[in-house]
Design a protein around this motif. Structure first.
Motif, PDB file in Angstrom:
ATOM      1  N   CYS A  37      12.480 -36.120  60.484  1.00 49.89           N
ATOM      2  CA  CYS A  37      12.666 -34.766  61.009  1.00 49.89           C
ATOM      3  C   CYS A  37      12.431 -34.786  62.529  1.00 49.89           C
ATOM      4  O   CYS A  37      11.775 -35.690  63.056  1.00 49.89           O
ATOM      5  N   HIS A  56       7.504 -35.494  56.155  1.00 49.99           N
ATOM      6  CA  HIS A  56       7.204 -34.393  55.229  1.00 49.99           C
ATOM      7  C   HIS A  56       8.410 -33.996  54.381  1.00 49.99           C
ATOM      8  O   HIS A  56       8.361 -33.005  53.667  1.00 49.99           O
ATOM      9  N   GLU A  57       9.503 -34.751  54.483  1.00 48.92           N
ATOM     10  CA  GLU A  57      10.689 -34.418  53.679  1.00 48.92           C
ATOM     11  C   GLU A  57      10.760 -35.448  52.545  1.00 48.92           C
ATOM     12  O   GLU A  57      11.485 -36.415  52.613  1.00 48.92           O
ATOM     13  N   GLU A 115      13.581 -30.002  51.587  1.00 47.94           N
ATOM     14  CA  GLU A 115      12.665 -29.337  52.529  1.00 47.94           C
ATOM     15  C   GLU A 115      13.446 -28.681  53.683  1.00 47.94           C
ATOM     16  O   GLU A 115      13.301 -27.480  53.906  1.00 47.94           O
TER      17      GLU A 115
HETATM   18 ZN   LIG Z   1      11.342 -31.168  58.738  1.00 47.81          ZN
END
Ligand SMILES: [Zn+2]
Length: 318
Positions: A37, A56-57, A115
């Protein structure tokens, strides 16, 4: 197990750490894929120990559950929603409310894109988009492109998209934008003129997905009075809008616009995203440019930062 760690500015190393153990209310997930990201690239640019959130994905498979877990079982496919995650690792442990159970037939590559898709859906849900609206999408990276497909499936009447990069403009067309423009050499007045020519008037809804000031200004100016600018683009850059531009349309006494971020984050949007993917209304795999193994994460980040390479979203495969 292996975990990627930023050790210096633009330098990542694979370190060995003990596998985490789930607490009573936690689930242990063997991570399959984790998307890179823009916020990970921000971390990458820093130096020192910034591993509080890196990756975080996340998608993966449940391999162990704590004794209080009732909604998940070993073997379940999941997406993880946590902005404190360390997703470039072989395993993670997460509390139950941070895991989203997926159908058995879900592709875990697609699941890693839930996400960013959920971010888009929150923006659309909480920022007053209505069926039949005309829309201006500024910035055609993953967020902008996923938004174009989602808005189209939710009944946008016309979508105008803007991006400086030709590869991304072509993608936006493929993804369903009715018209794409290159904003790089244009004033916001010129952009308004193009939008008015294509739509017949200003738009009902604008989505800022670039995180740059010029884009914010254009998103403001292309809107009809009183309508909403949804700000999804993240950036440390300060956004400069004069209060005049918010209260009234400069030169008139027409009402200005509303500016809204996508918060609060709604975890239910993961479910909506999974359905949209399942129904082929959103095709997140089409934004994936390259998949790198965890061992090659340094190369993956160098590649992602290279603006000369046409690309949208890259994934790390654990
Ligand atoms: Zn992200």
């Amino acid at each position: 197990m292996k975990r990627a760690k930023i050790i210096a500015n633009k330098k990542i190393e694979i370190i060995n750490v003990p596998e985490p153990c789930p607490g009573d209310n936690q689930i242990k997930v063997k991570i399959a894929y984790c998307g890179i990201c823009g916020s990970d690239l921000e971390e990458f640019h820093k130096s020192g120990d910034f591993s509080h959130c890196f990756g975080h994905e996340i998608s993966g498979v449940v391999t162990e559950i704590g004794k209080d877990i009732t909604k998940f079982k070993i073997g379940d496919k999941v997406a993880v929603h946590s902005y404190e995650a360390l997703g470039f690792s072989e395993y993670t442990v997460e509390s139950e409310e941070r895991c989203i159970k997926l159908a058995d037939n879900v592709d875990l590559k697609e699941a890693a894109l839930l996400e960013p898709l959920a971010v888009v859906l929150c923006g659309i849900r909480y920022c007053d988009f209505k069926i039949g609206d005309t829309v201006y999408v500024s910035g055609c990276g993953s967020i902008g492109l996923l938004a174009i497909q989602a808005l189209q499936s939710f009944g946008a009447r016309k979508i105008i998209a803007a991006n400086r990069n030709e590869f991304r403009r072509n993608k936006a067309k493929e993804f369903g934008a009715d018209y794409v423009l290159d904003p790089s050499d244009k004033s916001s007045e010129e952009i308004v003129a193009i939008v008015e020519k294509e739509v017949g008037e200003k738009v009902d809804f604008s989505l800022e997905c670039a995180g740059v000031n010029a884009s914010m200004l254009a998103c403001n100016k292309v809107l009809k009075p009183g309508k909403t600018l949804c700000a999804l683009g993240l950036s440390p850059e300060a956004m400069m809008l004069s209060p005049f531009q918010l209260f009234v349309r400069p030169g008139t006494w027409e009402p200005g616009v509303k500016i809204q971020g996508m918060t609060p984050f709604d975890i239910n949007m993961f479910e909506v995203g999974a359905r949209l993917i399942n129904e082929k209304k959103v095709n997140p795999l089409e934004i994936v440019s390259k998949i790198f193994p965890l061992d090659n994460i340094q190369e993956a980040f160098d590649f992602t930062l290279d603006r000369n390479i046409p690309q949208i979203k890259n994934l790390i495969k654990m």
